[in-house]
Design an enzyme around this catalytic site. Structure first.
Site, PDB file in Angstrom:
ATOM      1  N   HIS A  51       0.831  -1.202   0.000  1.00 18.06           N
ATOM      2  CA  HIS A  51       0.000   0.000   0.000  1.00 18.06           C
ATOM      3  C   HIS A  51       0.871   1.260   0.000  1.00 18.06           C
ATOM      4  O   HIS A  51       0.419   2.320   0.424  1.00 18.06           O
ATOM      5  CB  HIS A  51      -0.895   0.040   1.241  1.00 18.06           C
ATOM      6  CG  HIS A  51      -1.721  -1.182   1.443  1.00 18.06           C
ATOM      7  ND1 HIS A  51      -2.633  -1.618   0.521  1.00 18.06           N
ATOM      8  CD2 HIS A  51      -1.766  -2.084   2.462  1.00 18.06           C
ATOM      9  CE1 HIS A  51      -3.209  -2.723   0.967  1.00 18.06           C
ATOM     10  NE2 HIS A  51      -2.699  -3.032   2.141  1.00 18.06           N
TER      11      HIS A  51
ATOM     12  N   HIS B 295      -7.125  -4.972  -0.678  1.00 13.34           N
ATOM     13  CA  HIS B 295      -6.365  -6.205  -0.881  1.00 13.34           C
ATOM     14  C   HIS B 295      -7.009  -7.046  -1.973  1.00 13.34           C
ATOM     15  O   HIS B 295      -6.765  -8.227  -2.095  1.00 13.34           O
ATOM     16  CB  HIS B 295      -6.307  -7.023   0.406  1.00 13.34           C
ATOM     17  CG  HIS B 295      -5.891  -6.223   1.577  1.00 13.34           C
ATOM     18  ND1 HIS B 295      -6.792  -5.650   2.447  1.00 13.34           N
ATOM     19  CD2 HIS B 295      -4.663  -5.851   2.008  1.00 13.34           C
ATOM     20  CE1 HIS B 295      -6.125  -4.970   3.371  1.00 13.34           C
ATOM     21  NE2 HIS B 295      -4.839  -5.075   3.131  1.00 13.34           N
TER      22      HIS B 295
END
Lengths: 329, 329
Positions: free
Chosen positions: B55, B216
């Site tokens: 991320h 995700h």
């Protein structure tokens, strides 16, 4: 085919968004160009660059303190119109004129060239620095020669700092041409960018890599079996280093082509640093990020620039533009 | 299948690269965590966040002046170990202790929780702000509740500035919990991220869009026919605004999920600004970029934060971290 998140007037709306987010840059319409509101008082020459859109933050994001005075965006992957170049140059010309920083593509050369002629007719001094760093196009069949890619960031940054020190047009041309000559790039892709009509611009098998890809999805001379990343980075650096007359020390730019993550770019940077160390090439500085993408291509380029100490001084100078990253102080 | 440009030890090498490029952040090994070298002298509480990698720039890129004191990166999409959280917290605890900023995922809650218990055993005060901004998971079957996504950036920034003003732990918990409560996000994807073993995490037809995707690659409740971009942005904003108790003014975060270009994000920002205007919602500020991606997913999220004037003051305060963008001065 699944297309990008753009509207039909894609670039215009994005530029309005850019101006909204970055009020330190002024956006001019009809013709379209962007200028900085934060020009160094010592500048005697206006720095103007530009080219097709789809490579953001280049070029409009490089308008700002210590970088460009103006940038002219074309449509996606298309040269700006010469009227854009002309108006932008008129607006930012200094007492010693304007320097055009031009990536080596036929359309850009022509449009910047037409504008330059008209500017000279008006009594404004104009010169050009051509950026032609992409070694994959050294032996292209066309007469154009090496294309300009991520090395543009290096040329713009060095020239911006030199311009802020008050250098005149001839000095800047010399500095710019020299740092361009000392900068070489090569790019690879594992997946093409999405075209405006949707779908990938070209297809690669899962175990293939496009070696020497261009920033508009120009196919490379070589589609190779995909090597381990460490081997790939070593090969790219070897191909670059053999082009430099001097290679005792280089600035390294690890540039994402669009869809490449920071994890990947940082991994590549670390591998490249280790390779340079084992080749006894000093790493003068390293910049990692997505600066000159090809829309959402998945791939990366490496640029090495065997800068002189003066050029390194300009490279390290403070700068502030939307697309210029925070650097360690 | 065509995999990412990572080595087998992907995250470790990337973190070494990060430390090389950003010497203003110190990287600690065994266990792995990052701390700032530029801590404001007024801080009485250490701010610690972290979570799975993939991320970036979250979380390690948000370590710096006016932001986090420390961040703990897990493996890709996996919670950090509680020992990482413990050591990082010990190192940056202030005279009034440590505040953990935790995205609402089971693994993160557990590991930050174990570390917090051990810290308390050692006499270090610890509290937690939970970030749970993703409205797509409001009605999820699991008991976990809304997940934490891009709103984390807002919570970290506001808390960083508040900590620099010398607030104590209880004040910071109150500020953080309130701005988290006032921040809501929703995300869409047109293409999944590449998995570590290669190939996309899920497949969508060309004319489909995943509405409410997680960071995700969690599939959304809805796979919808892809609407025109303007309609899509309007729907997302409507879904967000109805969650706010107050909606007179919002800070807007347009966040790329990985493979989304600046052209697209700026276009989306401009469309969103126009939609907010037509709904008479004041746009207090807008931030555009790739801050909380899901590896190389093609998509974007919108976050609206109905900040109080105090929170807006903290949001606008100067900050300097590798992943924090240059803002207009």
């Amino acid at each position: 085919m699944s297309s990008l998140f753009l509207t039909d007037d894609g670039v215009d709306l994005a530029l309005r968004g850019f101006a909204r987010v970055h009020p330190q840059v002024s956006l001019h319409a009809d013709p379209t160009y962007a200028t900085t509101n934060d020009r160094h008082p010592n500048r005697r020459v206006g720095l103007v660059s530009g080219g097709g859109s789809g490579h953001e933050p280049l070029h409009v994001g490089m308008v700002g303190r210590g970088l460009l005075d103006a940038a002219v965006p074309g449509r996606i992957f298309a040269s700006p119109h010469n009227r854009q170049v002309l108006e932008a140059s008129r607006r930012v010309a200094g007492p010693e004129g304007v320097l055009h920083i031009v990536k080596n593509y036929t359309g850009d050369r022509i449009n910047f060239g037409i504008a330059a002629e008209r500017l000279r007719d008006e009594g404004i001094a104009v010169q050009r620095v051509l950026v032609d760093d992409d070694i994959a196009t050294e032996n292209a069949q066309t007469a154009t020669g090496r294309r300009g890619t991520a090395g543009t960031v290096i040329v713009e940054k060095v020239l911006g700092a030199a311009a802020d020190e008050g250098h005149g047009l001839d000095d800047l041309v010399e500095v710019g041409a020299d740092v361009a000559r000392r900068s070489r790039s090569v790019a690879v892709a594992r997946r093409a960018q999405t075209t405006l009509s949707g779908g990938p611009a070209f297809t690669l098998a899962d175990d293939e890599l496009e070696y020497g890809v261009g920033i508009h999805g120009e196919r490379a001379a070589e589609t190779i079996p995909r090597p381990p990343l460490d081997v790939l980075v070593g090969r790219m650096l070897d191909d670059l280093l053999q082009r430099h007359e001097e290679q005792r020390g280089v600035v390294l730019l690890v540039n994402g082509l669009g869809a490449t993550t920071q994890l990947e770019l940082l991994t590549i940077a670390e591998l490249a640093a280790e390779h340079l160390g084992s080749r006894r090439v000093r790493l003068l500085d390293v910049l990692v990020g997505t600066f000159v993408p090809a829309l959402d291509m998945s791939g990366f380029s490496l640029t090495t620039s065997a800068m002189t100490s003066d050029q390194l001084h300009y490279w390290r100078a403070e700068a502030d533009a939307p697309g210029w990253p925070r650097r360690p102080r």
